[in-house]
Design an enzyme around this catalytic site. Structure first.
Site, mmCIF file in Angstrom:
data_model
loop_
_atom_site.group_PDB
_atom_site.id
_atom_site.type_symbol
_atom_site.label_atom_id
_atom_site.label_comp_id
_atom_site.label_asym_id
_atom_site.label_seq_id
_atom_site.Cartn_x
_atom_site.Cartn_y
_atom_site.Cartn_z
ATOM 1 N N HIS A 120 0.839 -1.208 0.000
ATOM 2 C CA HIS A 120 0.000 0.000 0.000
ATOM 3 C C HIS A 120 0.873 1.257 0.000
ATOM 4 O O HIS A 120 1.927 1.286 0.644
ATOM 5 C CB HIS A 120 -0.886 -0.021 1.252
ATOM 6 C CG HIS A 120 -1.903 1.076 1.289
ATOM 7 N ND1 HIS A 120 -1.743 2.199 2.064
ATOM 8 C CD2 HIS A 120 -3.081 1.218 0.639
ATOM 9 C CE1 HIS A 120 -2.800 2.987 1.906
ATOM 10 N NE2 HIS A 120 -3.628 2.404 1.046
ATOM 11 N N SER A 323 -9.360 -14.837 -0.469
ATOM 12 C CA SER A 323 -9.511 -13.404 -0.720
ATOM 13 C C SER A 323 -10.891 -13.082 -1.278
ATOM 14 O O SER A 323 -11.434 -13.800 -2.118
ATOM 15 C CB SER A 323 -8.431 -12.964 -1.714
ATOM 16 O OG SER A 323 -8.652 -11.630 -2.088
HETATM 17 C C1 LIG Z 1 -2.950 -3.466 2.279
HETATM 18 C C2 LIG Z 1 -3.312 -2.131 2.879
HETATM 19 N N1 LIG Z 1 -2.554 -1.626 3.851
HETATM 20 C C3 LIG Z 1 -2.836 -0.454 4.435
HETATM 21 C C4 LIG Z 1 -3.920 0.283 4.044
HETATM 22 C C5 LIG Z 1 -4.206 1.585 4.708
HETATM 23 O O1 LIG Z 1 -5.276 1.414 5.569
HETATM 24 P P1 LIG Z 1 -6.140 2.662 6.083
HETATM 25 O O2 LIG Z 1 -6.840 3.199 4.882
HETATM 26 O O3 LIG Z 1 -7.036 2.030 7.086
HETATM 27 O O4 LIG Z 1 -5.186 3.638 6.675
HETATM 28 C C6 LIG Z 1 -4.752 -0.198 3.031
HETATM 29 C C7 LIG Z 1 -5.928 0.568 2.593
HETATM 30 O O5 LIG Z 1 -6.560 0.299 1.625
HETATM 31 C C8 LIG Z 1 -4.432 -1.426 2.434
HETATM 32 O O6 LIG Z 1 -5.171 -1.931 1.435
#
Ligand SMILES: Cc1ncc(COP(=O)(O)O)c(C=O)c1O
Length: 391
Positions: A120, A323
């Site tokens: 992300h 998933s």
């Molecule tokens: C794999 C992954 N990690 C982290 C995040 C970030 O999460 P948040 O939007 O709750 O901060 C996301 C958000 O889509 C995600 O898909």
């Protein structure tokens, strides 16, 4: 406080907008099957959970006792004895990831953070904010980390204290990095377990994997050091939030004493939301484990039906076994914009959530994807216009 008639009208319009778009999200993983009306009355209070929920502070209007129960629930879910762990209700997955990386950097101040190409985007912010050295590692076509490249890169860097940022469900493809293979590769290049840090970004799948059979490794039983899960994704919340949980001895290293509220704080924020711990508490109290399992099973079953329907109509859609994210080639801009599908590079996805009760609800989006990507579209694209599909 009094709002003018005009401002009341604006709120009314926004209310109608929210009602209309309540279930818009087929491209983003926010569950919408919640009802926290039992909590509405707490919006009359300024509940603030500054600091550690285990230490009674001088700011009495807190929801610490609920946050404690939430964290004990997740400690059990992620297979760590509650006294050996510590964590808190965050503002979301990003804050939880930042907390994990902060613990890692405090443990290994010179360590390099390794993250996959499909991680992300927030990891980039975290790296900058925490000023951690970092290296991006290639992924396999299915979205999983390239384990050989990880080992090769660590060797090339001569890194003795790698910080591994593992994806337990990537944003776009729902891919799960194999914790056992990561550990095996590190061991093979001579890095002992006490010399590296392992964080699990389980933003969405952290609330799926505990409820499926034969789940891949993702928990403290598999020797991770910390895990972050979003609360507004698979759990469902009107306010973005999440939970982060880590091994207790790692957290103890970062606690600071706050004299003016007579508390101890090891969180990222100062003042913390006292309402979202109530939301997480109501979510976990409101369903039995069997109901969580059933809710998850339903999403996975519908996701599989979507894959099969798309495949049957000539679209090469797929998903990872545990998933709820269905991946397919990028459709036309009209389609991804109309249905708010998440799109990146060559791929798009849709995500089946608990407020999707049947395939029927997804007919329109499936129809448009098939129109763009099915055999008729291929025929249209490859034939001269005069001959298009008429034979
Ligand atoms: C794999 C992954 N990690 C982290 C995040 C970030 O999460 P948040 O939007 O709750 O901060 C996301 C958000 O889509 C995600 O898909």
């Amino acid at each position: 406080m009094t709002l003018s008639a005009e401002d009341e009208h604006r709120l009314e319009q926004f209310w109608q907008f929210c009602r209309t778009h309540q279930y818009f999200n087929v491209g983003y993983p926010e569950a919408a099957d919640f009802d926290y009306s039992a909590l509405h009355r707490f919006l009359y209070f300024s509940i603030n959970n500054c600091g550690d929920w285990a230490v009674p502070g001088n700011y009495v209007l807190n929801s610490f006792e609920f946050e404690r129960e939430v964290m004990h629930f997740f400690a059990e879910l992620f297979s760590i004895p509650a006294p050996h762990s510590w964590g808190y209700v965050t503002n979301g997955g990003t804050e939880g990831n930042m907390f994990g990386c902060y613990l890692a950097r405090e443990l290994f101040p010179e360590g390099t953070l390794y993250y996959s190409q499909e991680t992300h985007y927030s990891v980039m912010k975290i790296i900058k904010l925490l000023r951690i050295k970092a290296k991006k590692i290639a992924t396999q076509p299915n979205g999983e980390l390239d384990y050989d490249q990880l080992a090769t890169q660590i060797l090339c860097d001569g890194e003795r204290h790698p910080i591994i940022f593992a994806n337990i469900g990537t944003t776009l493809k729902g891919a799960i990095d194999n914790i056992a293979l990561i550990k095996q590769r590190l061991s093979a290049i001579g890095i002992a377990r006490q010399d590296y840090y392992l964080h699990a970004d389980a933003a969405l799948s952290g609330m799926i994997l505990p409820f499926v059979d034969n789940a891949p490794a993702f928990s403290f039983a598999d020797d991770i050091d910390s895990i972050s899960v979003s609360g507004h994704k698979m759990i469902g919340s009107p306010i973005p939030c999440g939970i982060v949980l880590a091994k207790r001895h790692l957290v103890d290293r970062i606690a600071v004493e706050v004299d003016y509220i007579s508390a101890s704080d090891q969180t990222i924020s100062g003042s913390r939301n006292g309402f979202t711990p109530l939301v997480m508490w109501a979510a976990i109290k409101g369903r039995t484990l069997a109901q969580w399992r059933e809710r998850t099973r339903r999403c996975l079953a519908i996701a599989q039906q979507v894959v099969e329907r798309l495949n049957h109509q000539g679209v090469p859609a797929w998903r990872h076994p545990h998933s709820i994210t269905v991946v397919f080639p990028r459709p036309s801009e009209r389609t991804w914009k109309t249905h708010c599908l998440a799109t990146s590079g060559e791929h798009s996805h849709l995500i089946i959530l608990p407020h999707h009760h049947s395939l029927h609800q997804l007919n329109a989006v499936i129809r448009d994807i098939v129109r763009d990507l099915g055999p008729a579209a291929a025929c249209n694209a490859s034939q001269p216009p005069m001959l298009a599909c008429s034979a």
